[in-house]
Design a protein around this motif. Structure first.
Motif, mmCIF file in Angstrom:
data_model
loop_
_atom_site.group_PDB
_atom_site.id
_atom_site.type_symbol
_atom_site.label_atom_id
_atom_site.label_comp_id
_atom_site.label_asym_id
_atom_site.label_seq_id
_atom_site.Cartn_x
_atom_site.Cartn_y
_atom_site.Cartn_z
ATOM 1 N N ASN A 104 0.818 -1.086 -0.113
ATOM 2 C CA ASN A 104 0.093 -0.030 0.004
ATOM 3 C C ASN A 104 0.867 1.274 0.061
ATOM 4 N N SER A 105 0.217 2.277 0.151
ATOM 5 C CA SER A 105 1.021 3.601 -0.121
ATOM 6 C C SER A 105 2.059 4.053 0.962
ATOM 7 N N ALA A 106 1.527 3.649 2.246
ATOM 8 C CA ALA A 106 2.456 3.541 3.352
ATOM 9 C C ALA A 106 3.591 2.774 3.424
ATOM 10 N N THR A 107 3.530 1.436 2.867
ATOM 11 C CA THR A 107 4.540 0.701 2.740
ATOM 12 C C THR A 107 5.492 1.205 1.560
ATOM 13 N N ALA A 108 5.036 1.569 0.644
ATOM 14 C CA ALA A 108 5.911 2.241 -0.473
ATOM 15 C C ALA A 108 6.845 3.511 0.043
ATOM 16 N N TYR A 109 5.994 4.105 0.889
ATOM 17 C CA TYR A 109 6.819 5.390 1.468
ATOM 18 C C TYR A 109 8.068 4.936 2.098
ATOM 19 N N LEU A 110 7.805 3.857 3.142
ATOM 20 C CA LEU A 110 9.053 3.553 4.038
ATOM 21 C C LEU A 110 10.030 2.863 3.107
ATOM 22 N N MET A 111 9.630 2.128 2.216
ATOM 23 C CA MET A 111 10.596 1.352 1.359
ATOM 24 C C MET A 111 11.638 2.307 0.656
ATOM 25 N N GLU A 112 10.674 3.275 0.044
ATOM 26 C CA GLU A 112 11.483 4.167 -0.622
ATOM 27 C C GLU A 112 12.763 5.047 0.176
ATOM 28 N N ARG A 113 12.131 5.541 1.283
ATOM 29 C CA ARG A 113 12.774 6.252 2.064
ATOM 30 C C ARG A 113 14.089 5.525 2.667
ATOM 31 N N ARG A 114 14.099 4.414 2.850
ATOM 32 C CA ARG A 114 15.041 3.484 3.223
ATOM 33 C C ARG A 114 16.095 3.249 1.956
ATOM 34 N N ALA A 115 15.647 3.207 0.829
ATOM 35 C CA ALA A 115 16.401 3.235 -0.302
ATOM 36 C C ALA A 115 17.363 4.379 -0.498
ATOM 37 N N ARG A 116 16.763 5.576 -0.109
ATOM 38 C CA ARG A 116 17.483 6.783 -0.139
ATOM 39 C C ARG A 116 18.447 7.000 0.802
ATOM 40 N N ARG A 117 18.365 6.522 1.961
ATOM 41 C CA ARG A 117 19.341 6.552 3.144
ATOM 42 C C ARG A 117 20.510 5.649 2.684
#
Length: 267
Positions: A250-263
């Motif tokens: 869902n959207s929340a999971t996608a946001y967390l996965m994208e933020r972790r990838a950026r770090r």
């Protein structure tokens, strides 16, 4: 001469009409008359021989002889040995006078032969038989006249149809009486039993025969009343159960996965 075939026949018929005589006494009297010699008047069968020819035990023969003597159907004399210490033999004298009802014979004694219509011979269950002090034999019951046995009244084809569709064909002779009993007691019809056997055959198709009940056991257990088994659909509910990898985030999971990838990319 007294004691010929007609006299013996008359006496035996009269004794059979005597309802007070036991069956053993009648059987022993028949054997005594069979051993009677009409020419010499001798009748000397031993008790052991009477037991063998009548099929009775010796003690039963002794009681029967005593009963015949007490009721006046025979007389018994003993021939004594010369030493006087024991009986040499038994001599029986049948009471032939009890078989003569005082009727006149239409033929001489040597020519008189009893026939089914001969009124000089008393017949069991008739008024003349009652004249010797016996009861009229009961008439056969009309309730069962013209009816066969239960097994005869049931169509053999019904059991053949059942046996043809039953899945395990062993112990056929043991199953038939149970099948007939169920039909005779109206527990089920032949069509119901055949239909139940067909359902059971379909449910046990491909199974080991050792795991299939005998027909007798199946019938005694009233298995024809079993409800057909409901087979579970292997695809039932599979559309609702998706593999974990097929679940879209869902959207929340996608946001967390994208933020972790950026770090991780910025080190």
């Amino acid at each position: 001469m007294a004691g010929d075939l007609v006299d013996r026949f008359r006496l035996l018929v009269a004794a059979c009409c005597d309802q007070s005589l036991s069956p053993a006494a009648r059987a022993v009297l028949a054997q005594i008359l069979d051993h009677y010699n009409s020419k010499t008047g001798q009748c000397t069968p031993s008790l052991d021989r009477l037991a063998r020819t009548s099929g009775l035990a010796r003690r039963s023969v002794v009681r029967a002889v005593k009963e015949l003597r007490v009721k006046g159907w025979i007389d018994r004399e003993h021939a004594i040995r010369e030493d006087g210490r024991a009986f040499a033999s038994n001599h029986f004298r049948p009471a032939f006078e009890r078989g003569d009802l005082g009727t006149e014979r239409s033929l001489p004694r040597d020519e008189a032969v009893p026939t089914p219509g001969d009124e000089t011979v008393p017949r069991v269950g008739t008024k003349r038989c009652a004249e010797v002090g016996t009861k009229r034999s009961p008439e056969p019951s009309k309730k069962n006249q013209g009816k066969g046995t239960k097994s005869e009244s049931i169509d053999d084809a019904a059991f053949d149809r059942f046996w043809m569709v039953y899945p395990r064909k062993v112990a056929k002779a043991a199953a038939r009486p149970v099948f007939d009993r169920i039909l005779s007691k109206a527990q089920a019809t032949a069509d119901e039993l055949v239909a139940g056997a067909e359902r059971y055959a379909a449910a046990t198709a491909g199974k080991d025969p050792e795991h299939i009940a005998h027909a007798k056991t199946w019938l005694n257990g009233e298995r024809w009343t079993d409800e057909p088994a409901r087979h579970r659909n292997p695809d039932n509910g599979s559309a609702a159960r998706l593999h974990q990898s097929d679940i879209k985030p869902n959207s929340a999971t996608a946001y967390l996965m994208e933020r972790r990838a950026r770090r991780m990319s910025h080190g």
